[in-house]
Enzyme design. Structure first.
Site, PDB file in Angstrom:
ATOM      1  CE  LYS A  28      12.034   9.345   6.596  1.00 26.16           C
ATOM      2  NZ  LYS A  28      11.059   8.651   5.736  1.00 26.16           N
ATOM      3  NE  ARG A  48       6.230   9.460   9.587  1.00 23.65           N
ATOM      4  CZ  ARG A  48       5.542   9.053   8.551  1.00 23.65           C
ATOM      5  NH1 ARG A  48       4.449   9.665   8.200  1.00 23.65           N
ATOM      6  NH2 ARG A  48       5.939   8.016   7.841  1.00 23.65           N
TER       7      ARG A  48
HETATM    8  N1  EPU Z   1       4.220   4.956  -7.519  1.00 27.50           N
HETATM    9  C1  EPU Z   1       3.207   4.335  -8.218  1.00 27.50           C
HETATM   10  N2  EPU Z   1       3.038   2.999  -8.032  1.00 27.50           N
HETATM   11  C2  EPU Z   1       3.842   2.259  -7.220  1.00 27.50           C
HETATM   12  C3  EPU Z   1       4.864   2.903  -6.515  1.00 27.50           C
HETATM   13  C4  EPU Z   1       5.044   4.259  -6.689  1.00 27.50           C
HETATM   14  O1  EPU Z   1       2.473   4.971  -8.966  1.00 27.50           O
HETATM   15  O2  EPU Z   1       3.624   1.047  -7.111  1.00 27.50           O
HETATM   16  C5  EPU Z   1       4.411   6.404  -7.675  1.00 27.50           C
HETATM   17  C6  EPU Z   1       4.130   7.151  -6.368  1.00 27.50           C
HETATM   18  O3  EPU Z   1       2.755   7.417  -6.226  1.00 27.50           O
HETATM   19  C7  EPU Z   1       4.973   8.383  -6.499  1.00 27.50           C
HETATM   20  C8  EPU Z   1       6.164   7.897  -7.335  1.00 27.50           C
HETATM   21  O4  EPU Z   1       5.766   6.674  -7.944  1.00 27.50           O
HETATM   22  O5  EPU Z   1       4.281   9.360  -7.216  1.00 27.50           O
HETATM   23  C9  EPU Z   1       7.430   7.680  -6.538  1.00 27.50           C
HETATM   24  O6  EPU Z   1       7.184   6.827  -5.451  1.00 27.50           O
HETATM   25  P1  EPU Z   1       8.298   5.872  -4.841  1.00 27.50           P
HETATM   26  O7  EPU Z   1       7.770   4.485  -4.855  1.00 27.50           O
HETATM   27  O8  EPU Z   1       9.603   6.139  -5.509  1.00 27.50           O
HETATM   28  O9  EPU Z   1       8.357   6.397  -3.347  1.00 27.50           O
HETATM   29  P2  EPU Z   1       8.393   5.531  -2.017  1.00 27.50           P
HETATM   30  O10 EPU Z   1       9.299   4.380  -2.180  1.00 27.50           O
HETATM   31  O11 EPU Z   1       7.013   5.291  -1.543  1.00 27.50           O
HETATM   32  C10 EPU Z   1      10.469   6.739  -1.005  1.00 27.50           C
HETATM   33  C11 EPU Z   1      10.780   7.538   0.216  1.00 27.50           C
HETATM   34  C12 EPU Z   1      10.080   8.883   0.143  1.00 27.50           C
HETATM   35  C13 EPU Z   1      10.551   9.604  -1.120  1.00 27.50           C
HETATM   36  C14 EPU Z   1      10.318   8.721  -2.352  1.00 27.50           C
HETATM   37  C15 EPU Z   1      10.880   9.315  -3.624  1.00 27.50           C
HETATM   38  C16 EPU Z   1      11.060   5.843   1.890  1.00 27.50           C
HETATM   39  C17 EPU Z   1      10.569   5.224   3.139  1.00 27.50           C
HETATM   40  N3  EPU Z   1      10.316   6.825   1.399  1.00 27.50           N
HETATM   41  O12 EPU Z   1       9.065   6.564  -1.010  1.00 27.50           O
HETATM   42  O13 EPU Z   1      10.530   9.611   1.274  1.00 27.50           O
HETATM   43  O14 EPU Z   1       9.861  10.819  -1.266  1.00 27.50           O
HETATM   44  O15 EPU Z   1      10.929   7.448  -2.162  1.00 27.50           O
HETATM   45  O16 EPU Z   1      12.239   9.562  -3.499  1.00 27.50           O
HETATM   46  O17 EPU Z   1      12.116   5.493   1.397  1.00 27.50           O
HETATM   47  C18 EPU Z   1      10.372  11.133   3.074  1.00 27.50           C
HETATM   48  O18 EPU Z   1      11.395  10.636   3.550  1.00 27.50           O
HETATM   49  O19 EPU Z   1       9.884  12.195   3.491  1.00 27.50           O
HETATM   50  C19 EPU Z   1       9.697  10.451   1.961  1.00 27.50           C
HETATM   51  C20 EPU Z   1       8.424  10.683   1.645  1.00 27.50           C
END
Ligand code: EPU
Length: 440
Positions: free
Chosen positions: A41, A419
């Site tokens: 995903k 999802r």
């Molecule tokens: N964060 C910030 N600012 C930003 C971006 C992130 O503070 O601009 C913080 C977030 O609040 C969080 C941390 O950094 O505490 C990590 O967030 P990240 O950006 O790495 O997560 P994401 O890209 O939003 C993806 C996956 C998530 C997974 C995380 C961490 C996708 C669609 N989602 O989210 O997957 O938990 O990386 O590995 O790729 C899931 O599949 O259930 C899921 C939530």
């Protein structure tokens, strides 16, 4: 046969049209057989966004038929792309690209924000709904926006929307305060068509980012370093189309592995991205789960299940890759809830990822949480209960618990599970689980 009288397989894969769905499970049946692992995903969603970087056709293979992918299709078509599905393939053609991103799917699914980098890079502007917090914590997108600003974009946040504009983005050095997966991917994709070289420091190292690099380079991009903490992108004038096969889902693999460890039996998972599951597999060994890798892309888990085996407790810290994945933290906690002793689980990625613990307690778990940490005192057995999933992986924790629990469970909020997990009930039933989709 579902309790509603309809076999699970005949119901819509994403629960569409069935607003209040639940999953019924009678625990205690061992899982035996083979589960086929779907495409990832969290890679597929980003590759779909990447396809917006070119006007030529892109074909993605091994794309799972899950709700999040359907929402991403809505976003892509809302932006003017043509998307067609044939079996597990998606064909995406973004000949013309608009700048208004549809609101509803972005409101429902945060990953919608991943179109920002590609659309600004190709079209020069985008307007997108500001994603809010979610059940895992506040989840801001400040790193995405800071990076785009550093590349010369104008960013305005107004009336709940974000507007980003740049005639042409310029390459630059970007440092991320935290190795955010989404920010790394968004900025990497924005940089592909920028003028000059962009270097992302403290980049996330998740394997899905390497998948994106491979696809982008196949389309003519010049990206290197994905999988390390420094990614270098040399901007090019344009991209061609391409065909790419999405990597298997490591989180889904880990979820089924934990389900097998909890319920017992003899389960094979294939094709499993074994090479990127080191953190999870070494924890399995540590707590005493029997597993092996009969060949390069198969994982086998067997045994008498959590109640009989009495796994050892462990210390689990969810960290950015290659650390223990935060997305596996909830089902892992569910397994540890049945271990012989006290475990400590912390999540250093998401600030509020223990919401599901209250539901596990209803099933008899003894878990205490404080902020980012949970103390899990193992109990001999869990008992079935009526519980509710509030997010995707929290839902996976409830499935793992219910498969090993004594008696029946009813997991409401099943839509959250759809999802990310395709045909979940059907696949678990196929390996012997007593499970059905029901209407409540
Ligand atoms: N964060 C910030 N600012 C930003 C971006 C992130 O503070 O601009 C913080 C977030 O609040 C969080 C941390 O950094 O505490 C990590 O967030 P990240 O950006 O790495 O997560 P994401 O890209 O939003 C993806 C996956 C998530 C997974 C995380 C961490 C996708 C669609 N989602 O989210 O997957 O938990 O990386 O590995 O790729 C899931 O599949 O259930 C899921 C939530």
């Amino acid at each position: 046969m579902g309790r509603s009288g309809m076999p699970a397989g005949e119901m819509p894969a994403d629960g569409g049209g069935w607003p209040l769905q639940a999953i019924w499970i009678r625990g205690g049946s061992p899982l035996r057989g083979t589960v086929e692992i779907q495409g990832a995903k969290n890679s597929a969603l980003k590759l779909m966004a990447a396809a917006l970087l070119t006007a030529e056709p892109c074909v993605l293979e091994n794309v799972p038929d899950i709700r999040d992918v359907r929402m991403m299709i809505e976003i892509l078509t809302g932006l003017g792309a043509e998307v067609t599905r044939e079996g597990d393939q998606l064909r995406i053609v973004a000949r013309e690209l608009g700048e208004e991103t549809p609101v509803e799917p972005v409101r429902e699914m945060r990953a919608g924000i991943q179109v920002m980098g590609p659309v600004v890079a190709r079209r020069g502007r985008i307007r997108i709904f500001q994603p809010g917090g979610c059940s895992l914590g506040p989840r801001p997108i400040d790193f995405h926006l800071q990076g785009l600003r550093a590349m010369g974009a104008q960013v305005a946040e107004e009336f709940g929307f974000i507007r980003v504009e740049a005639e042409r983005l310029r390459g630059t050095d970007i440092y991320l305060d935290f190795p955010s997966v989404g920010a790394t991917e968004n900025l990497m994709m924005a940089a592909v068509l920028a003028e000059g070289v962009t270097v992302i420091h403290n980049a996330a190292r998740e394997p899905e980012i390497e998948d994106a690099q491979r696809f982008l380079n196949q389309c003519g991009a010049r990206v290197s370093g994905a999988g390390t903490g420094v990614i270098r992108v040399e901007g090019v004038e344009g991209l061609r189309g391409g065909r790419y096969r999405v990597m298997p889902d490591r989180i889904e693999t880990a979820t089924f592995l934990l389900a097998g460890a909890a319920a017992g039996g003899d389960l094979a998972l294939r094709p499993a991205p074994v090479y990127c599951l080191e953190a999870v597999l070494s924890k399995m060994t540590e707590i005493g789960v029997h597993w092996e890798r009969p060949d390069r892309e198969t994982l086998r888990v067997w045994g008498a299940g959590a109640v009989e085996e009495g796994y050892r407790p462990a210390r689990v810290r969810a960290l950015p890759y290659p650390g223990f994945p935060t997305d596996v933290q909830p089902p892992m906690t569910a397994l540890l809830a049945m271990a012989r002793g006290t475990s400590m689980v912390s999540d250093e990625v998401h600030s509020a990822r223990f919401g599901y613990v209250g539901e596990l307690r209803r099933m008899g778990a003894d878990i205490w949480t404080d902020g980012r940490t949970a103390v899990v005192r193992g109990v001999k057995r869990l008992t079935g209960a009526q519980v509710a999933a509030a997010d995707l992986r929290g839902g996976a924790a409830l499935i793992v618990a219910a498969l090993a629990a004594e008696g029946e469970s009813l997991i409401e909020g099943a839509t959250h599970l759809y999802r990310g997990y395709a045909r979940l009930e059907e696949r678990l039933a196929g390996v012997g689980a007593r499970i059905a989709r029901v209407e409540v």
